[in-house]
Design an enzyme around this catalytic site. Sequence first.
Site, PDB file in Angstrom:
ATOM      1  N   GLU A 185       0.811  -0.921   0.328  1.00 34.80           N
ATOM      2  CA  GLU A 185      -0.429   0.027  -0.160  1.00 34.80           C
ATOM      3  C   GLU A 185       0.896   1.555  -0.255  1.00 34.80           C
ATOM      4  OE1 GLU A 185      -3.653  -0.591   2.420  1.00 34.80           O
ATOM      5  OE2 GLU A 185      -2.701  -0.698   3.963  1.00 34.80           O
ATOM      6  N   TYR A 226     -16.853  26.047  -0.719  1.00 39.00           N
ATOM      7  CA  TYR A 226     -16.812  24.614  -0.625  1.00 39.00           C
ATOM      8  C   TYR A 226     -15.346  23.975  -1.810  1.00 39.00           C
ATOM      9  CZ  TYR A 226     -20.928  25.896  -4.286  1.00 39.00           C
ATOM     10  OH  TYR A 226     -22.065  25.926  -4.841  1.00 39.00           O
ATOM     11  N   GLU A 262      -8.459   6.961  10.217  1.00 36.49           N
ATOM     12  CA  GLU A 262      -8.691   7.175  10.906  1.00 36.49           C
ATOM     13  C   GLU A 262      -7.972   8.735  11.334  1.00 36.49           C
ATOM     14  OE1 GLU A 262      -9.670   2.882  11.396  1.00 36.49           O
ATOM     15  OE2 GLU A 262      -7.984   3.957  10.707  1.00 36.49           O
ATOM     16  N   LYS A 289     -12.422   4.132   2.236  1.00 30.54           N
ATOM     17  CA  LYS A 289     -11.490   3.522   1.807  1.00 30.54           C
ATOM     18  C   LYS A 289     -12.329   2.159   0.136  1.00 30.54           C
ATOM     19  CE  LYS A 289      -7.253   2.202   2.269  1.00 30.54           C
ATOM     20  NZ  LYS A 289      -5.851   1.493   3.188  1.00 30.54           N
TER      21      LYS A 289
END
Length: 126
Positions: free
Chosen positions: A21, A53, A73, A98
């Site tokens: 990863e 935004y 997290e 994810k």
Amino acid sequence: MDRVFIEGLKVDALIGVYDWEREILQPLEFDIEMATDIRPAAADDELSLTLDYFSISQAITELVKNSSYKLIETLAESVSELIREKFGVCWVKVKVSKPGAVPNARNVAVQIERGNLAPNTAESSQ
């Protein structure tokens, strides 16, 4: 308190705990909910009086592209801090997805809420 949303913001990121990863970019998706008072912007039809935004999306994208966290997290915390500090948001909800991270699951995600929707009564009474 009014809410401004950014939903489905897609950014490729270097993220994950496994060696493989750390060598590839993986797609992430962000859903953001922010508390603000939109009445001044609505009354004057003025962008500078509300949350932009587009600018927030650009700031999130830049943060993600320049990071290499192991955990979504940790990334969620960083995104919430960015939004609260740079854009003056009192409360934010951040969901980081994810997709495809777990076999046989369409998606994994974390969602956090940071800040306070209620006025601080101790400060407002002083």
